[in-house]
Design a protein around this motif. Structure first.
Motif, PDB file in Angstrom:
ATOM      1  N   ASN A   1     -21.091  19.050  -7.712  1.00  0.00           N
ATOM      2  CA  ASN A   1     -19.753  18.537  -7.998  1.00  0.00           C
ATOM      3  C   ASN A   1     -19.135  19.131  -9.264  1.00  0.00           C
ATOM      4  O   ASN A   1     -18.000  18.818  -9.596  1.00  0.00           O
ATOM      5  CB  ASN A   1     -19.763  17.011  -8.106  1.00  0.00           C
ATOM      6  N   PHE A   2     -19.839  19.951 -10.001  1.00  0.00           N
ATOM      7  CA  PHE A   2     -19.278  20.552 -11.207  1.00  0.00           C
ATOM      8  C   PHE A   2     -18.614  21.879 -10.843  1.00  0.00           C
ATOM      9  O   PHE A   2     -19.253  22.781 -10.312  1.00  0.00           O
ATOM     10  CB  PHE A   2     -20.390  20.772 -12.230  1.00  0.00           C
ATOM     11  N   ARG A   3     -17.313  21.970 -11.117  1.00  0.00           N
ATOM     12  CA  ARG A   3     -16.588  23.169 -10.738  1.00  0.00           C
ATOM     13  C   ARG A   3     -15.352  23.327 -11.612  1.00  0.00           C
ATOM     14  O   ARG A   3     -14.963  22.410 -12.339  1.00  0.00           O
ATOM     15  CB  ARG A   3     -16.174  23.089  -9.274  1.00  0.00           C
ATOM     16  N   SER A   4     -14.732  24.486 -11.489  1.00  0.00           N
ATOM     17  CA  SER A   4     -13.465  24.736 -12.158  1.00  0.00           C
ATOM     18  C   SER A   4     -12.324  24.464 -11.192  1.00  0.00           C
ATOM     19  O   SER A   4     -12.474  24.635  -9.974  1.00  0.00           O
ATOM     20  CB  SER A   4     -13.409  26.183 -12.630  1.00  0.00           C
ATOM     21  N   LEU A   5     -11.213  24.030 -11.706  1.00  0.00           N
ATOM     22  CA  LEU A   5     -10.023  23.879 -10.867  1.00  0.00           C
ATOM     23  C   LEU A   5      -9.554  25.247 -10.383  1.00  0.00           C
ATOM     24  O   LEU A   5      -9.608  26.234 -11.131  1.00  0.00           O
ATOM     25  CB  LEU A   5      -8.901  23.199 -11.652  1.00  0.00           C
ATOM     26  N   GLY A   6      -9.090  25.315  -9.145  1.00  0.00           N
ATOM     27  CA  GLY A   6      -8.577  26.561  -8.606  1.00  0.00           C
ATOM     28  C   GLY A   6      -7.096  26.722  -8.872  1.00  0.00           C
ATOM     29  O   GLY A   6      -6.542  26.140  -9.808  1.00  0.00           O
ATOM     30  N   LYS A   7      -6.444  27.510  -8.033  1.00  0.00           N
ATOM     31  CA  LYS A   7      -5.017  27.743  -8.211  1.00  0.00           C
ATOM     32  C   LYS A   7      -4.197  26.491  -7.953  1.00  0.00           C
ATOM     33  O   LYS A   7      -3.134  26.287  -8.541  1.00  0.00           O
ATOM     34  CB  LYS A   7      -4.556  28.871  -7.294  1.00  0.00           C
ATOM     35  N   ASP A   8      -4.681  25.673  -7.010  1.00  0.00           N
ATOM     36  CA  ASP A   8      -3.947  24.447  -6.692  1.00  0.00           C
ATOM     37  C   ASP A   8      -4.309  23.343  -7.670  1.00  0.00           C
ATOM     38  O   ASP A   8      -5.483  23.196  -8.049  1.00  0.00           O
ATOM     39  CB  ASP A   8      -4.274  23.987  -5.268  1.00  0.00           C
ATOM     40  N   PRO A   9      -3.337  22.533  -8.071  1.00  0.00           N
ATOM     41  CA  PRO A   9      -3.657  21.412  -8.959  1.00  0.00           C
ATOM     42  C   PRO A   9      -4.320  20.275  -8.184  1.00  0.00           C
ATOM     43  O   PRO A   9      -4.143  20.148  -6.973  1.00  0.00           O
ATOM     44  CB  PRO A   9      -2.278  20.983  -9.482  1.00  0.00           C
ATOM     45  N   TYR A  10      -5.088  19.477  -8.898  1.00  0.00           N
ATOM     46  CA  TYR A  10      -5.575  18.228  -8.307  1.00  0.00           C
ATOM     47  C   TYR A  10      -4.402  17.254  -8.280  1.00  0.00           C
ATOM     48  O   TYR A  10      -3.685  17.092  -9.282  1.00  0.00           O
ATOM     49  CB  TYR A  10      -6.719  17.640  -9.121  1.00  0.00           C
ATOM     50  N   ALA A  11      -4.188  16.594  -7.148  1.00  0.00           N
ATOM     51  CA  ALA A  11      -3.041  15.677  -7.033  1.00  0.00           C
ATOM     52  C   ALA A  11      -3.421  14.473  -6.198  1.00  0.00           C
ATOM     53  O   ALA A  11      -4.130  14.591  -5.189  1.00  0.00           O
ATOM     54  CB  ALA A  11      -1.839  16.397  -6.411  1.00  0.00           C
ATOM     55  N   GLU A  12      -2.958  13.314  -6.618  1.00  0.00           N
ATOM     56  CA  GLU A  12      -3.128  12.076  -5.859  1.00  0.00           C
ATOM     57  C   GLU A  12      -1.881  11.222  -6.024  1.00  0.00           C
ATOM     58  O   GLU A  12      -1.146  11.328  -7.022  1.00  0.00           O
ATOM     59  CB  GLU A  12      -4.370  11.309  -6.331  1.00  0.00           C
ATOM     60  N   VAL A  13      -1.604  10.387  -5.043  1.00  0.00           N
ATOM     61  CA  VAL A  13      -0.456   9.485  -5.079  1.00  0.00           C
ATOM     62  C   VAL A  13      -0.963   8.071  -4.824  1.00  0.00           C
ATOM     63  O   VAL A  13      -2.039   7.874  -4.243  1.00  0.00           O
ATOM     64  CB  VAL A  13       0.617   9.868  -4.036  1.00  0.00           C
ATOM     65  N   ASN A  14      -0.172   7.105  -5.254  1.00  0.00           N
ATOM     66  CA  ASN A  14      -0.571   5.705  -5.079  1.00  0.00           C
ATOM     67  C   ASN A  14       0.648   4.842  -4.827  1.00  0.00           C
ATOM     68  O   ASN A  14       1.766   5.153  -5.286  1.00  0.00           O
ATOM     69  CB  ASN A  14      -1.318   5.194  -6.314  1.00  0.00           C
ATOM     70  N   VAL A  15       0.470   3.779  -4.098  1.00  0.00           N
ATOM     71  CA  VAL A  15       1.505   2.775  -3.869  1.00  0.00           C
ATOM     72  C   VAL A  15       0.816   1.419  -3.825  1.00  0.00           C
ATOM     73  O   VAL A  15      -0.315   1.300  -3.317  1.00  0.00           O
ATOM     74  CB  VAL A  15       2.284   3.046  -2.558  1.00  0.00           C
ATOM     75  N   GLY A  16       1.455   0.416  -4.396  1.00  0.00           N
ATOM     76  CA  GLY A  16       0.798  -0.892  -4.438  1.00  0.00           C
ATOM     77  C   GLY A  16       1.734  -1.993  -4.852  1.00  0.00           C
ATOM     78  O   GLY A  16       2.971  -1.838  -4.856  1.00  0.00           O
TER      79      GLY A  16
END
Length: 824
Positions: free
Chosen positions: A773-788
């Protein structure tokens, strides 16, 4: 005969004294309908401030002389003046309605005649704001009371138990004179001084005195500060009024035409001129607006009296029945009301039918204008007097606008008795453990963090820990905290010990030293006392990612140079030793990034947070009221090669900005922007590690669907936005089923863009299962959305979270997260 004369004179003097000290009480009603009139101004000629009738029309005057007169006034009614001697015989007063034809008003074609009056009031309101005066100061006395109300149930088993029967009180809640049984839980008094100056624009509040009695209240100083924030001065001459962390639109705001409609109901003549009576009608019932009645003076177009209540369709969630009444003095009607009354109920709490009734009355006194203070006087914007909590009862008797009634005195005595009940004492301890993570063992020592007492992970096995911190009773300035732990698998002891000295809390100044010897995930500060203890302990459970044994000695000094600007300098030496197999991670050439090493570094942290009211606790200073001003931070760190056997030199910088932004009828949002860069080649524990989350709790300063230690970066930019929908644009106000839940819609998301440069990447592929699970971020960003959904105080919030990128991570793409906090 002489003795008889002396006895007669003594008897007459006693009777006369009793006649002057017996309270004057009575009821004020409408002469035509005989309905009681509330908030009638009852002004004793010799008194500095008046008293007001309650919802049942009742009034009481305790201090007076027989030669005094009393004036009863209410806009729309003819004033009545009565001598004290007459009121002692009969205190009931009937007021006659006073009205004049409104045809005197010039009506423009095709325009509501009320619009001209409101337009003029909105245009002139800036003149009547205290903060717009060249120099002004005034005092306030606020009495705030809270009670639990009897349940509205026919089943007597659901009412108050016999155990609480001796402490019951009664309250008038609505327009009807009937009273509801209640159980008093707190009563607080605050005396404040407020200062404004226009050039330069400065303000200052001084909490002069505070007295709080309440069920379960152990730390009066903190509660006094919180109540001080709730009792702060607010003006209807502002466009927006902040209450319950929301921005309500004033009926005379510049944007009034977008939110309100009005009816011109009447006009009355007063000694100072004509006053118009207008009915306030919200255009949309779900907006953060009011309905009610206001009186505006002709010519000056200043508010003279206003009665407001919140519409039941406004999504205040657990708050209902909010009412505000303010009245201005005829002789100086423009700047400050003589009294401001606010009351509301908290009801509908999940799993219970308990209702909490809160009311506060603020009286304004000692208005002084044209006497500016020197500029350095405003260096501290919110100050608490050293003697604020030390005043005795004789002081409070002198500052109260009127003496406590027998009912109010009984409240104080009842609260003291309720606090002695065993179930109350147990509940208070449980709440403190959940909120603060510590449990008091005695007056001088608190055990904790409680949630870290036992954990299990693959490195330590069963970990047992005992620790705690000292209280203010131990020493007001010296603060000690720490713990001792033992792991059954690694068979080693761990420890932490901090010594802090706080020299000045108002202008926060502290220094300290600490020693840490513990094991934990790489990149995590194991001495982070500001992180929630429950969330922090979650990192120690199960599989611990890239664990390092850390032995650290550090010293620091912190200073608030002026309000809102703090500086912290830290010097530390740390020895890192990995507790995992480093061969698959680095190979022979760059194994130094993972094997043991020593650093000596110095860091400088600068933080600027203007216009934020702060809560001063024994061991920290935190914001207690939100501001639309940004919070800006900058941190610089440098490793010193060769100093105290340090193995490397490095440079690191990070910056963050947080701000609450108003979005009008769409509600409001908060953004959290952060970025950082490490300029040199460093070992793994010194890289920037995004905060993942494998717990069921929602976090704002991390990523809720990112496994722990998924990525490491040496340069990054992150952004989180969290929006709170309100008013007509909240879906919870439009859909019938959701509307009944009284929940507020929240939505947002987070994005992280970053990389691990070649100089800091491992030379070999991460083919080991324990490191996948240890890695570098690639070209794409990490993204998440939430609603609640959340409630008004954000005590409880539930979010559905979805990860948009990096779908291959060993974690679900969807998740439910919850949070419990007072005001994130």
């Amino acid at each position: 005969m002489r003795k008889l004369l002396i006895h007669i004179l003594l008897f007459m003097s006693v009777v006369a004294a009793h006649a002057q000290t017996a309270p004057i009480s009575g009821k004020i009603v409408d002469a035509d309908s005989q309905k009681p009139l509330d908030y009638v101004t009852v002004h004793l000629q010799s008194a500095k401030v008046p008293v007001f009738t309650d919802e049942a029309g009742q009034y009481i005057i305790r201090k007076y002389t027989l030669s005094d007169t009393v004036t009863f006034t209410l806009l729309g009614y003819t004033p009545v003046i009565k001598p004290v001697k007459e009121l002692l015989k009969n205190g009931t007063i009937s007021l006659d309605r006073q009205s004049y034809a409104i045809q005197e008003i010039v009506v423009r074609p095709k325009e509501n005649p009320a619009y001209r009056i409101v337009r003029a009031a909105a245009k002139n309101k800036d003149k009547y704001l205290p903060e717009n005066q060249s120099a002004i100061q005034f005092g306030t006395y606020t009495l705030m009371k809270g009670s639990i109300l009897e349940r509205e149930a026919t089943d007597k088993k659901k009412g108050f138990s016999k155990r609480y029967a001796p402490y019951l009180d009664s309250l008038t809640l609505g327009d009807q004179p009937s009273r509801t049984a209640s159980l008093p839980i707190f009563q607080a008094e605050t005396v404040k001084e407020t200062y404004f100056t226009r050039d330069p624009r400065k303000s200052k509040e001084i909490l002069k005195a505070s007295k709080v009695v309440g069920v379960g209240i152990e730390r009066e100083s903190q509660i006094a500060q919180l109540l001080n924030a709730q009792a702060e001065h607010f003006s209807l001459n502002q466009n927006w009024m902040r209450m319950f962390d929301k921005d309500f639109v004033s009926p005379i705001a510049n944007q009034w035409a977008s939110y309100y409609d009005y009816d011109l109901e009447d006009s009355v003549e007063t000694p100072t001129g004509k006053v118009y009576r207008l009915k306030i009608l919200p255009k949309r019932s779900q907006d953060l607006t009011f309905e009610g009645t206001m009186w505006i003076a002709d010519g000056s177009f200043a508010l003279r009296r206003i009665e407001l209540k919140i519409n039941k369709d406004v999504a205040l969630n657990f708050v209902q029945g909010l009412q505000i009444v303010q009245a201005w003095d005829e002789t100086n009607p423009s700047l400050l009301p003589i009294s401001s009354k606010r009351k509301f109920q908290i009801t509908g709490l999940p799993g219970t039918d308990v209702r909490l009734f809160v009311e506060s009355v603020t009286t304004y006194t000692n208005l002084v204008m044209g006497q500016p203070k020197p500029e350095e006087f405003f260096d501290i914007t919110h100050q608490i007097s050293d003697s604020a909590l030390k005043y005795k009862e004789n002081y409070w008797q002198s500052v109260r606008p009127q003496a406590f009634s027998p009912e109010e005195q009984k409240r104080v005595e009842s609260i003291a008795q309720i606090n002695k009940l065993p179930e109350i004492q147990s509940a208070v301890k449980l709440i403190r453990v959940v909120v603060e993570g510590h449990m008091p063992l005695n007056d001088k020592f608190e055990w904790g963090p409680v949630f870290g007492t036992y954990v299990f992970n693959k490195v330590e096995g069963h970990r047992f820990q005992f620790g705690g911190r000292t209280t203010q009773e131990f020493h007001p300035n010296w603060i000690l905290n720490g713990y001792l732990a033992y792991g059954t698998k690694d068979k080693s002891f761990k420890s932490l010990f901090n010594i802090r000295y706080v020299a000045n809390r108002a202008q926060w100044t502290e220094w300290g030293v600490s020693y840490l010897n513990d094991v934990g995930p790489a990149g995590m500060d194991l001495n982070n006392a500001r992180m929630n203890s429950l969330f922090f302990s979650a990192f120690r459970w199960g599989k611990m990612n890239f664990p390092y044994q850390q032995e650290r000695v550090q010293m620091w000094a912190e200073r608030e140079w002026f309000p809102g600007f703090r500086q912290r300098v830290t010097f530390r030496r740390t020895n890192f030793k990995p507790v995992f197999d480093t061969r698959p991670m680095g190979g022979e050439k760059d194994g130094s990034k993972f094997v043991g090493f020593t650093t000596t570094d110095v860091s400088l942290n600068l933080q600027f947070s203007p216009d934020r009211k702060m809560l001063i606790r024994h061991y920290e200073k935190i914001p207690i009221s939100n501001s639309n001003a940004p919070l800006i931070g900058l941190e610089l760190s440098a490793g010193l090669n060769g100093v105290m056997n340090s193995d490397l030199a490095y440079q690191e910088v990070s910056m963050y900005v947080e701000q609450r932004v108003r979005a009008g009828i769409f509600g409001y949002g908060r953004y959290y922007l952060r970025g950082g860069k490490t300029f040199t080649r460093v070992p793994l524990p010194l890289l920037q590690v995004p905060v993942g989350n494998e717990t069921p709790f929602f976090i704002l300063h991390g990523y809720n669907l990112m496994p722990f230690f998924s990525f490491a970066t040496d340069e990054y930019v992150s952004l989180r936005y969290d929006h709170h929908f309100e008013g007509a644009f909240s879906i919870t106000n439009r859909l019938p089923l959701l509307k009944k839940t009284k929940m507020i819609l929240v939505a947002g998301g987070a994005a992280l863009y970053g990389r691990l440069s070649d100089k800091n990447k491992p030379s070999e592929a991460l083919d080991s299962p324990i490191h996948e699970n240890f890695r570098s971020l690639g070209k794409d960003p990490y993204a998440e959305v939430n609603v609640g959904f959340k409630n008004i105080f954000q005590v409880f919030r539930v979010d559905l979270v979805h990860r948009l990128t990096y779908r291959e991570l060993d974690a679900p793409l969807w998740g439910v997260r919850m949070s419990v906090s007072v005001n994130p």
